[in-house]
Design a protein around this motif. Structure first.
Motif, PDB file in Angstrom:
ATOM      1  N   UNK A   1     -14.100-113.108  81.488  1.00 20.48           N
ATOM      2  CA  UNK A   1     -13.475-114.192  80.738  1.00 20.48           C
ATOM      3  C   UNK A   1     -12.311-114.850  81.489  1.00 20.48           C
ATOM      4  N   UNK A   2     -12.152-114.494  82.745  1.00 18.60           N
ATOM      5  CA  UNK A   2     -11.215-115.213  83.597  1.00 18.60           C
ATOM      6  C   UNK A   2      -9.754-115.005  83.301  1.00 18.60           C
ATOM      7  N   UNK A   3      -9.356-113.787  82.934  1.00 17.78           N
ATOM      8  CA  UNK A   3      -7.942-113.497  82.711  1.00 17.78           C
ATOM      9  C   UNK A   3      -7.325-112.925  83.976  1.00 17.78           C
ATOM     10  N   UNK A   4      -6.109-113.325  84.258  1.00 14.77           N
ATOM     11  CA  UNK A   4      -5.371-112.727  85.351  1.00 14.77           C
ATOM     12  C   UNK A   4      -4.796-111.381  84.935  1.00 14.77           C
ATOM     13  N   UNK A   5      -4.580-110.511  85.898  1.00 19.61           N
ATOM     14  CA  UNK A   5      -4.049-109.177  85.627  1.00 19.61           C
ATOM     15  C   UNK A   5      -2.729-109.009  86.376  1.00 19.61           C
ATOM     16  N   UNK A   6      -1.672-108.687  85.626  1.00 20.44           N
ATOM     17  CA  UNK A   6      -0.338-108.481  86.214  1.00 20.44           C
ATOM     18  C   UNK A   6       0.188-107.135  85.723  1.00 20.44           C
ATOM     19  N   UNK A   7      -0.301-106.036  86.279  1.00 19.99           N
ATOM     20  CA  UNK A   7      -0.031-104.716  85.709  1.00 19.99           C
ATOM     21  C   UNK A   7       1.404-104.243  85.845  1.00 19.99           C
ATOM     22  N   UNK A   8       1.846-103.504  84.841  1.00 21.89           N
ATOM     23  CA  UNK A   8       3.134-102.837  84.927  1.00 21.89           C
ATOM     24  C   UNK A   8       2.924-101.406  85.415  1.00 21.89           C
ATOM     25  N   UNK A   9       3.983-100.830  85.949  1.00 18.18           N
ATOM     26  CA  UNK A   9       3.971 -99.471  86.487  1.00 18.18           C
ATOM     27  C   UNK A   9       2.841 -99.246  87.490  1.00 18.18           C
ATOM     28  N   UNK A  10       2.673-100.128  88.468  1.00 12.31           N
ATOM     29  CA  UNK A  10       1.601 -99.945  89.452  1.00 12.31           C
ATOM     30  C   UNK A  10       1.826 -98.740  90.362  1.00 12.31           C
ATOM     31  N   UNK A  11       3.054 -98.199  90.360  1.00 13.81           N
ATOM     32  CA  UNK A  11       3.354 -97.000  91.146  1.00 13.81           C
ATOM     33  C   UNK A  11       3.549 -95.775  90.250  1.00 13.81           C
ATOM     34  N   UNK A  12       3.085 -95.893  89.011  1.00 15.12           N
ATOM     35  CA  UNK A  12       3.153 -94.747  88.114  1.00 15.12           C
ATOM     36  C   UNK A  12       4.558 -94.233  87.885  1.00 15.12           C
ATOM     37  N   UNK A  13       5.499 -95.159  87.634  1.00 15.04           N
ATOM     38  CA  UNK A  13       6.874 -94.736  87.411  1.00 15.04           C
ATOM     39  C   UNK A  13       7.508 -94.090  88.630  1.00 15.04           C
ATOM     40  N   UNK A  14       7.022 -94.450  89.825  1.00 14.94           N
ATOM     41  CA  UNK A  14       7.561 -93.916  91.068  1.00 14.94           C
ATOM     42  C   UNK A  14       6.784 -92.742  91.621  1.00 14.94           C
ATOM     43  N   UNK A  15       5.800 -92.246  90.848  1.00 16.45           N
ATOM     44  CA  UNK A  15       5.032 -91.085  91.296  1.00 16.45           C
ATOM     45  C   UNK A  15       4.283 -91.360  92.592  1.00 16.45           C
ATOM     46  N   UNK A  16       3.763 -92.582  92.745  1.00 14.20           N
ATOM     47  CA  UNK A  16       2.943 -92.897  93.910  1.00 14.20           C
ATOM     48  C   UNK A  16       3.755 -93.274  95.145  1.00 14.20           C
TER      49      UNK A  16
ATOM     50  N   UNK B   1       5.458 -90.982  96.583  1.00 20.37           N
ATOM     51  CA  UNK B   1       5.414 -89.744  97.349  1.00 20.37           C
ATOM     52  C   UNK B   1       6.659 -88.887  97.217  1.00 20.37           C
ATOM     53  N   UNK B   2       7.639 -89.345  96.427  1.00 13.83           N
ATOM     54  CA  UNK B   2       8.874 -88.556  96.322  1.00 13.83           C
ATOM     55  C   UNK B   2       8.765 -87.425  95.304  1.00 13.83           C
TER      56      UNK B   2
ATOM     57  N   UNK C   1       3.636 -95.924  98.839  1.00 17.82           N
ATOM     58  CA  UNK C   1       3.743 -96.970  97.823  1.00 17.82           C
ATOM     59  C   UNK C   1       3.059 -98.262  98.281  1.00 17.82           C
ATOM     60  N   UNK C   2       3.214 -98.594  99.537  1.00 16.62           N
ATOM     61  CA  UNK C   2       2.574 -99.799 100.066  1.00 16.62           C
ATOM     62  C   UNK C   2       1.053 -99.682 100.011  1.00 16.62           C
ATOM     63  N   UNK C   3       0.536 -98.499 100.306  1.00 14.53           N
ATOM     64  CA  UNK C   3      -0.918 -98.283 100.242  1.00 14.53           C
ATOM     65  C   UNK C   3      -1.404 -98.401  98.806  1.00 14.53           C
ATOM     66  N   UNK C   4      -0.662 -97.819  97.857  1.00 19.39           N
ATOM     67  CA  UNK C   4      -1.049 -97.896  96.442  1.00 19.39           C
ATOM     68  C   UNK C   4      -1.096 -99.338  95.953  1.00 19.39           C
ATOM     69  N   UNK C   5      -0.121-100.143  96.354  1.00 24.26           N
ATOM     70  CA  UNK C   5      -0.095-101.552  95.948  1.00 24.26           C
ATOM     71  C   UNK C   5      -1.186-102.352  96.655  1.00 24.26           C
TER      72      UNK C   5
END
Length: 338
Positions: A217-232, A234-235, A278-282
């Motif tokens: 249906x052509x919606x854009x996606x702008x996700x929140x927490x793409x790093x899982x609250x900092x989990x991704x 690696x810290x 984090x860069x790889x996850x994004x």
């Protein structure tokens, strides 16, 4: 040169990484917040995401602080026309009492009454005459979707809002909203802001149904927490002490065996590219269907600069396959069918 991405089928074009501002007035004071904004725009960024309730959870805060900081910054810089400003409506505004409820009644939800009032308040705090993307923060089960969409449509037709989006909607709620917009000739959501990252079960929650709706249906996606609250980043790792962070407790609960393996895979791929996990996850998110711009947050210019480095990273098909394998989720038979 960075290529800006069309938000679904709308006329908005966004920088590939949106700047989230939930931390403004919380873990980043005003001076730090304005420095982060300056650096983001200096790197070509144009998509700034906030909400009226940011930052309600700090002591004595009635909400609206993030919007106010952004408003003062835009006025000082005179750059409003260069930006895509997104904010949200739904949450309770006013100081919280002992029971965790707003002490000011009727200042929340998705009724016509509150939407119109909340929009006026956001415009005042942002010191602007329009909001580019006005998003419903989450559902209001007490208000018919027809009433909500009718009020939002009025805001668009009056010129106070340019486009509409939703956040934290399930697939069936999103389909219901799209159907009502079509049948009642009301303005339509052009985007959704879901929680979406490589973490389990977050990835499955989005990809199971919502992703297909967005593609079809052509919606854009702008996700929140793409790093899982900092989990991704690696810290946080299993078996290691948690760092001193406002989100350390939440991160600790999500350090399952699979999620720890996902982090390990990100570190392996990052090492091959001289990048950071984090860069790889994004970068992985940016190559998924319907993706427009993951929303990142930073408490300092240095943190932001690290995340902006994502845009110079190109994952190979082998990288993507390795990450997909580590983060994959079990599909039912019907989900395997195209």
């Amino acid at each position: 040169m960075t290529t800006y991405r069309q938000l679904g089928r709308s006329g908005l074009h966004l920088f590939p990484l949106g700047l989230g501002t939930m931390q403004f007035g919380w873990s980043a004071d005003e001076a730090a917040s304005q420095s982060i904004l300056d650096h983001y725009v200096g790197a070509g960024g144009n998509f700034i995401d906030t909400a009226d309730i940011y930052t309600m959870w700090t002591a004595g805060n009635p909400g609206g602080i993030s919007e106010e900081i952004i408003g003062r910054w835009m006025k000082d810089r005179g750059n409003r026309d260069d930006l895509v400003i997104a904010t949200k409506v739904r949450g309770a505004m006013g100081e919280f009492g002992k029971e965790g409820r707003s002490t000011i009644k009727q200042r929340e939800g998705l009724s016509r009454r509150w939407i119109l009032k909340a929009c006026e308040d956001s415009l005042r705090r942002l010191q602007t005459d329009h909001i580019d993307l006005y998003q419903v923060h989450w559902i209001d089960a007490l208000v018919p979707i027809e009433e909500t969409l009718s009020a939002l449509t009025d805001l668009v037709r009056r010129g106070y809002v340019r486009y509409l989006g939703c956040s934290n909607y399930s697939a069936w709620r999103l389909m219901q909203a799209l159907w009502v917009s079509d049948t009642r000739h009301l303005e339509r959501f052009v985007s959704i802001q879901p929680e979406y990252s490589l973490l389990s079960p977050t990835r499955a929650n989005f990809e199971r149904e919502l992703q297909r709706v967005c593609v079809e249906y052509g919606l854009g996606v702008v996700p929140w927490s793409p790093l899982g609250g900092g989990l991704l980043t690696g810290k946080y790792r299993r078996g290691q002490p948690l760092p001193d962070s406002v989100r350390a407790g939440e991160a600790g609960h999500r350090l399952t065996e699979q999620n720890d393996a996902i982090i390990g895979t990100l570190e392996t791929v990052a090492a091959r590219h001289g990048a950071k996990p984090a860069q790889v996850a994004l970068a992985w998110l940016l190559q998924t269907p319907a993706m427009t711009a993951p929303i990142i947050g930073a408490n300092s210019v240095a943190q932001l600069d690290d995340l902006l480095g994502t845009l110079t990273l190109t994952l190979t098909p082998e990288d993507v396959a390795e990450i997909n394998t580590a983060s994959d989720w079990e599909r039912a038979r019907t989900e395997r069918e195209n």
